[in-house]
Design a protein around this motif. Structure first.
Motif, PDB file in Angstrom:
ATOM      1  N   GLU A 213       0.826  -1.208   0.000  1.00 37.98           N
ATOM      2  CA  GLU A 213       0.000   0.000   0.000  1.00 37.98           C
ATOM      3  C   GLU A 213       0.863   1.263   0.000  1.00 37.98           C
ATOM      4  O   GLU A 213       1.781   1.403   0.800  1.00 37.98           O
ATOM      5  CB  GLU A 213      -0.923   0.012   1.226  1.00 37.98           C
ATOM      6  N   GLY A 214       0.563   2.177  -0.898  1.00 38.22           N
ATOM      7  CA  GLY A 214       1.270   3.445  -0.984  1.00 38.22           C
ATOM      8  C   GLY A 214       2.484   3.440  -1.879  1.00 38.22           C
ATOM      9  O   GLY A 214       3.095   4.493  -2.114  1.00 38.22           O
ATOM     10  N   ALA A 215       2.861   2.288  -2.422  1.00 36.29           N
ATOM     11  CA  ALA A 215       4.104   2.204  -3.194  1.00 36.29           C
ATOM     12  C   ALA A 215       4.039   2.986  -4.495  1.00 36.29           C
ATOM     13  O   ALA A 215       5.029   3.605  -4.907  1.00 36.29           O
ATOM     14  CB  ALA A 215       4.429   0.742  -3.481  1.00 36.29           C
ATOM     15  N   GLU A 216       2.908   2.960  -5.162  1.00 35.14           N
ATOM     16  CA  GLU A 216       2.820   3.563  -6.495  1.00 35.14           C
ATOM     17  C   GLU A 216       3.091   5.061  -6.486  1.00 35.14           C
ATOM     18  O   GLU A 216       3.670   5.599  -7.431  1.00 35.14           O
ATOM     19  CB  GLU A 216       1.440   3.285  -7.099  1.00 35.14           C
ATOM     20  N   ASP A 217       2.691   5.737  -5.441  1.00 36.52           N
ATOM     21  CA  ASP A 217       2.827   7.199  -5.390  1.00 36.52           C
ATOM     22  C   ASP A 217       4.024   7.662  -4.573  1.00 36.52           C
ATOM     23  O   ASP A 217       4.147   8.846  -4.261  1.00 36.52           O
ATOM     24  CB  ASP A 217       1.548   7.807  -4.799  1.00 36.52           C
ATOM     25  N   LEU A 218       4.908   6.728  -4.228  1.00 34.48           N
ATOM     26  CA  LEU A 218       6.009   7.058  -3.322  1.00 34.48           C
ATOM     27  C   LEU A 218       7.201   7.617  -4.096  1.00 34.48           C
ATOM     28  O   LEU A 218       7.735   6.979  -5.005  1.00 34.48           O
ATOM     29  CB  LEU A 218       6.414   5.795  -2.565  1.00 34.48           C
ATOM     30  N   ALA A 219       7.610   8.823  -3.719  1.00 31.29           N
ATOM     31  CA  ALA A 219       8.762   9.461  -4.360  1.00 31.29           C
ATOM     32  C   ALA A 219      10.061   8.919  -3.770  1.00 31.29           C
ATOM     33  O   ALA A 219      10.087   8.417  -2.639  1.00 31.29           O
ATOM     34  CB  ALA A 219       8.685  10.975  -4.158  1.00 31.29           C
ATOM     35  N   PRO A 220      11.178   9.026  -4.507  1.00 29.23           N
ATOM     36  CA  PRO A 220      12.465   8.582  -3.976  1.00 29.23           C
ATOM     37  C   PRO A 220      12.790   9.261  -2.645  1.00 29.23           C
ATOM     38  O   PRO A 220      12.557  10.458  -2.466  1.00 29.23           O
ATOM     39  CB  PRO A 220      13.455   8.998  -5.069  1.00 29.23           C
ATOM     40  N   GLY A 221      13.302   8.471  -1.715  1.00 24.65           N
ATOM     41  CA  GLY A 221      13.662   8.980  -0.398  1.00 24.65           C
ATOM     42  C   GLY A 221      12.505   9.056   0.578  1.00 24.65           C
ATOM     43  O   GLY A 221      12.700   9.524   1.705  1.00 24.65           O
ATOM     44  N   MET A 222      11.334   8.573   0.203  1.00 26.65           N
ATOM     45  CA  MET A 222      10.150   8.676   1.051  1.00 26.65           C
ATOM     46  C   MET A 222       9.717   7.301   1.544  1.00 26.65           C
ATOM     47  O   MET A 222      10.018   6.272   0.940  1.00 26.65           O
ATOM     48  CB  MET A 222       9.009   9.347   0.290  1.00 26.65           C
ATOM     49  N   ARG A 223       8.987   7.312   2.662  1.00 29.88           N
ATOM     50  CA  ARG A 223       8.416   6.091   3.244  1.00 29.88           C
ATOM     51  C   ARG A 223       6.943   6.319   3.520  1.00 29.88           C
ATOM     52  O   ARG A 223       6.544   7.412   3.907  1.00 29.88           O
ATOM     53  CB  ARG A 223       9.122   5.728   4.549  1.00 29.88           C
ATOM     54  N   ALA A 224       6.153   5.273   3.359  1.00 26.56           N
ATOM     55  CA  ALA A 224       4.735   5.331   3.689  1.00 26.56           C
ATOM     56  C   ALA A 224       4.266   3.930   4.021  1.00 26.56           C
ATOM     57  O   ALA A 224       4.572   2.968   3.305  1.00 26.56           O
ATOM     58  CB  ALA A 224       3.915   5.891   2.515  1.00 26.56           C
ATOM     59  N   HIS A 225       3.537   3.838   5.124  1.00 24.02           N
ATOM     60  CA  HIS A 225       3.041   2.535   5.550  1.00 24.02           C
ATOM     61  C   HIS A 225       4.220   1.548   5.622  1.00 24.02           C
ATOM     62  O   HIS A 225       5.201   1.819   6.275  1.00 24.02           O
ATOM     63  CB  HIS A 225       1.923   2.051   4.624  1.00 24.02           C
ATOM     64  N   ARG A 226       4.142   0.447   4.875  1.00 24.71           N
ATOM     65  CA  ARG A 226       5.169  -0.600   4.971  1.00 24.71           C
ATOM     66  C   ARG A 226       6.129  -0.593   3.787  1.00 24.71           C
ATOM     67  O   ARG A 226       6.824  -1.589   3.555  1.00 24.71           O
ATOM     68  CB  ARG A 226       4.489  -1.961   5.137  1.00 24.71           C
ATOM     69  N   VAL A 227       6.173   0.486   3.043  1.00 27.02           N
ATOM     70  CA  VAL A 227       7.052   0.569   1.874  1.00 27.02           C
ATOM     71  C   VAL A 227       7.987   1.769   2.004  1.00 27.02           C
ATOM     72  O   VAL A 227       7.653   2.780   2.636  1.00 27.02           O
ATOM     73  CB  VAL A 227       6.244   0.672   0.564  1.00 27.02           C
ATOM     74  N   ALA A 228       9.159   1.618   1.382  1.00 26.96           N
ATOM     75  CA  ALA A 228      10.155   2.694   1.367  1.00 26.96           C
ATOM     76  C   ALA A 228      10.787   2.751  -0.018  1.00 26.96           C
ATOM     77  O   ALA A 228      11.203   1.716  -0.559  1.00 26.96           O
ATOM     78  CB  ALA A 228      11.221   2.443   2.427  1.00 26.96           C
TER      79      ALA A 228
END
Length: 500
Positions: A213-228
């Motif tokens: 969850e959240g991986a598709e919109d995650l920019a480099p250097g960012m973390r969200a939920h269980r993805v980095a």
């Protein structure tokens, strides 16, 4: 099939100040006791009376006794010389650890479980996620296929209801999962019935989506939920929990850990919860220093979690449906990310990645064997890992968890059944049967030596002595699901090899 619950509120949400009072005063020896209790009256009436309660621990204890049905106290039997062999004892234990379907009383913390299943034992009265795979190893060995199938069906229900398998079947576990081994349980049963296979494949995909969850919109250097997302665009997973509050079942311990930490309490609580999601609760793997208050699990991309998710992706791809290419490509991207960031080229073993410091964490741990189990390692990496395992992790009584003696239970000198099996299976997969056999032999000898002294099996062992394990938030538990399953599988595998 049990009826759905009317609420999935946690005890902390239902009882607020009453729970905090009970847990922080320590009127019950184990913090899990109160959160597993069932209210005997409407909660609004209980809370209204609590507001008028006289101060004092004795009055509070009488109030709890009058308003709640506490879980039955578990008094372990006194150690005694066994009357049957270790392997026979394990076979006999399955009926003791088996439980019928559970409906989950309204306003209790128990989630409904619609199938007969197995629990670990002791204070652990419910299904636990990654425990269940290792328990199933023994169930399958002993022909208890119906019980093993009940576990997988129950976990499938949980994924369909919640999007993931909770840490355990309690409302207070819903915010977190555990190492994702559902795909390995499905493979262990190998049920080819089309309707069953389709349902389990759908559950595997849904679990994968929850972890990502959240991986598709995650920019480099960012973390969200269980993805980095790393600076180079690589994507890795971490453990995480959305709740920045003390764990209901370990409330007092978590408050004490956060107090005086010099950190925002919510950060400490979330890192403790994430550490519990890892299954390694707790370990120097997650600590900045020697104190538990330095825990920073959410800042770490663990090698074993990413190996297990690689295994999930390859398992989905192997099913060959219209999404197979998508998951195969995801698995290959994860392999590249792990090789680039979680392989220690200098020391020649896999490790955890510090997302804040942008570097590998120091020191080898038993988690380094997970890429071998999942088939993620190259042959050269596997050979180097085997050498490092023999040099650093092989102990007199089995496989060491870490090289650090921190007082935490997932550190030296303790060894744990799941880590033994992961290592043995991974080493066998990559052509190192002698080392695998040596780990298995030493582990079985440890379990058997302790069994001959006590007549019992434990959740963890000191692999240096060998003896019963120590450390952690509670006394060592007996039963014990995953020790039984792993030890049975290793004993039988040795006997199978002798017959070849």
């Amino acid at each position: 099939m049990p009826k759905p619950r009317k609420t999935e509120a946690t005890p902390a949400e239902l009882y607020g100040p009453l729970l905090a009072c009970v847990q922080e005063r320590g009127i019950l020896a184990d913090g899990k006791t109160f959160v597993d209790a069932v209210p005997l009256r409407p909660i609004a009436d209980i809370m209204a009376d609590f507001e008028r309660l006289s101060p004092g621990d004795e009055a509070l204890r009488r109030f709890v006794d009058a308003n709640f049905r506490l879980p039955a106290r578990f008094d372990p039997p006194d150690p005694a010389a066994p009357t049957q062999s270790l392997r026979a004892h394990i076979r006999a234990m399955w009926s003791n650890l088996a439980r019928d379907p559970q409906s989950g009383a309204i306003n209790s913390s128990a989630l409904p479980v619609g199938h007969r299943h197995v629990v670990p034992g002791g204070r652990f009265r419910e299904i636990y996620y990654w425990d269940s795979f290792f328990t199933m190893l023994g169930l399958v060995r002993d022909g208890e296929i119906a019980l093993a199938t009940g576990i997988v069906d129950a976990l499938t229900d949980l994924i369909e209801d919640h999007g993931h398998v909770p840490n355990g079947t309690r409302t207070y576990y819903l915010g977190r999962s555990q190492p994702p081994l559902f795909h390995m349980m499905v493979a262990l049963l190998d049920d080819a019935r089309p309707d069953v296979a389709a349902r389990r494949l759908a559950a595997m995909k849904r679990e994968h989506a929850w972890w990502m969850e959240g991986a598709e919109d995650l920019a480099p250097g960012m973390r969200a939920h269980r993805v980095a997302r790393l600076a180079d665009g690589s994507l890795l997973n971490r453990y995480w929990d959305p709740r920045g509050t003390p764990r209901d079942e370990s409330w007092r311990e978590d408050v004490e850990t956060a107090t005086g930490s010099g950190r925002p309490a919510g950060d400490v609580y979330r890192d403790l919860r994430a550490g519990a999601e890892s299954g390694w609760d707790f370990s120097s793997r997650w600590l900045e220093g020697t104190s538990l208050s330095s825990i920073r699990t959410t800042a770490i991309a663990p090698i074993d979690l990413n190996a297990f998710l690689f295994g999930l992706e390859t398992a989905i791809a192997a099913c060959g449906d219209s999404d197979a290419t998508l998951y195969a490509e995801g698995a290959e991207r994860r392999r590249e990310a792990v090789t680039r960031h979680l392989w220690n080229e200098e020391e020649r073993y896999f490790g955890d990645y510090d997302l804040e410091l942008d570097q590998l964490r120091p020191s080898i741990t038993a988690a380094a064997l997970a890429p071998l189990l999942a088939g993620l390692a190259t042959g050269e990496q596997a050979d180097a890992t085997a050498r490092a395992t023999r040099k650093h992790l092989l102990a007199p009584g089995g496989l060491r968890t870490t090289l650090v003696d921190s007082g935490q239970q997932w550190d030296s000198p303790n060894g744990w059944a799941p880590l033994q099996w992961i290592a043995v299976a991974g080493l066998r997969r990559y052509g190192h049967p002698e080392l695998a056999q040596e780990i298995a032999r030493r582990w079985v000898a440890t379990v058997e030596a302790t069994y001959l002294r006590t007549g019992l099996l434990y959740e963890k062992y000191d692999v240096e002595s060998p003896a019963i394990g120590r450390g952690g938030e509670y006394a060592p538990q007996i039963g014990f699901g995953w020790t039984n399953g792993v030890t049975a599988d290793l004993i039988d595998a040795v006997e199978d090899a002798k017959r070849l």
